[in-house]
Design a protein around this motif. Sequence first.
Motif, PDB file in Angstrom:
ATOM      1  N   TYR A   1      18.388  75.491  62.000  1.00 32.99           N
ATOM      2  CA  TYR A   1      18.897  74.175  61.614  1.00 32.99           C
ATOM      3  C   TYR A   1      19.199  74.122  60.121  1.00 32.99           C
TER       4      TYR A   1
ATOM      5  N   CYS B   1      35.698  73.421  58.543  1.00 31.43           N
ATOM      6  CA  CYS B   1      34.313  73.716  58.940  1.00 31.43           C
ATOM      7  C   CYS B   1      33.980  73.077  60.280  1.00 31.43           C
ATOM      8  N   ASP B   2      32.787  73.378  60.748  1.00 29.64           N
ATOM      9  CA  ASP B   2      32.221  72.702  61.915  1.00 29.64           C
ATOM     10  C   ASP B   2      30.715  72.621  61.704  1.00 29.64           C
ATOM     11  N   PHE B   3      30.004  72.123  62.680  1.00 30.97           N
ATOM     12  CA  PHE B   3      28.564  71.926  62.532  1.00 30.97           C
ATOM     13  C   PHE B   3      27.827  73.229  62.219  1.00 30.97           C
ATOM     14  N   ALA B   4      28.306  74.352  62.720  1.00 31.71           N
ATOM     15  CA  ALA B   4      27.645  75.635  62.466  1.00 31.71           C
ATOM     16  C   ALA B   4      27.702  76.028  60.990  1.00 31.71           C
ATOM     17  N   ASP B   5      28.599  75.421  60.222  1.00 27.74           N
ATOM     18  CA  ASP B   5      28.744  75.729  58.805  1.00 27.74           C
ATOM     19  C   ASP B   5      27.927  74.816  57.900  1.00 27.74           C
TER      20      ASP B   5
ATOM     21  N   TYR C   1      24.061  68.472  68.393  1.00 31.34           N
ATOM     22  CA  TYR C   1      25.118  68.877  67.468  1.00 31.34           C
ATOM     23  C   TYR C   1      24.730  70.079  66.607  1.00 31.34           C
ATOM     24  N   PHE C   2      23.452  70.270  66.387  1.00 34.03           N
ATOM     25  CA  PHE C   2      22.963  71.371  65.563  1.00 34.03           C
ATOM     26  C   PHE C   2      21.977  72.206  66.369  1.00 34.03           C
ATOM     27  N   SER C   3      21.987  73.512  66.110  1.00 33.92           N
ATOM     28  CA  SER C   3      21.060  74.409  66.794  1.00 33.92           C
ATOM     29  C   SER C   3      20.402  75.316  65.756  1.00 33.92           C
TER      30      SER C   3
ATOM     31  N   ALA D   1      28.408  71.577  53.604  1.00 34.53           N
ATOM     32  CA  ALA D   1      28.724  72.772  54.400  1.00 34.53           C
ATOM     33  C   ALA D   1      29.351  73.823  53.498  1.00 34.53           C
TER      34      ALA D   1
ATOM     35  N   ARG E   1      32.124  65.353  62.402  1.00 32.54           N
ATOM     36  CA  ARG E   1      32.852  66.542  62.864  1.00 32.54           C
ATOM     37  C   ARG E   1      34.308  66.491  62.396  1.00 32.54           C
TER      38      ARG E   1
END
Length: 127
Positions: free
Chosen positions: A98, A65-69, A93-95, A121, A57
């Motif tokens: 995926y 960026c973040d995990f969504a990217d 951490y990811f949804s 990312a 992270r």
Amino acid sequence: MIEHPNALDPLSGFPYSNVVVSGDLVATASQVPFDENNLIVGPDFADQAHQVFANLRQCLRIAGCDFADVIKVGGYLVHPGLIDEYNAIYRQYFSPPYPARTTIACQLVVPGMLLQVEAFARRPVPE
């Protein structure tokens, strides 16, 4: 290239960058379970996994960026028997939807290290 502010001293002799940005693409080196003192956080897989994702992270945030990217994740586990626990922690951490993902069981460079994780990312487009 963007350097992680806490470069991993034990691995600093290796020729790599922690984070590379090329246009809107961000690539991280595999992040390891080292704490701020460059020590493995302990022998527990969950502790190591959470440290790896915290380090990941931090690399992503440095690049905007973040995990969504994240679009692709590469996970390296020291034993295939860790996959269920890895999946449970990964979901924190990811949804969905995926990122694409590869998970490999292999020997890792540092003794006592149970996993390392890398990511690709896309930087968000400014509004």
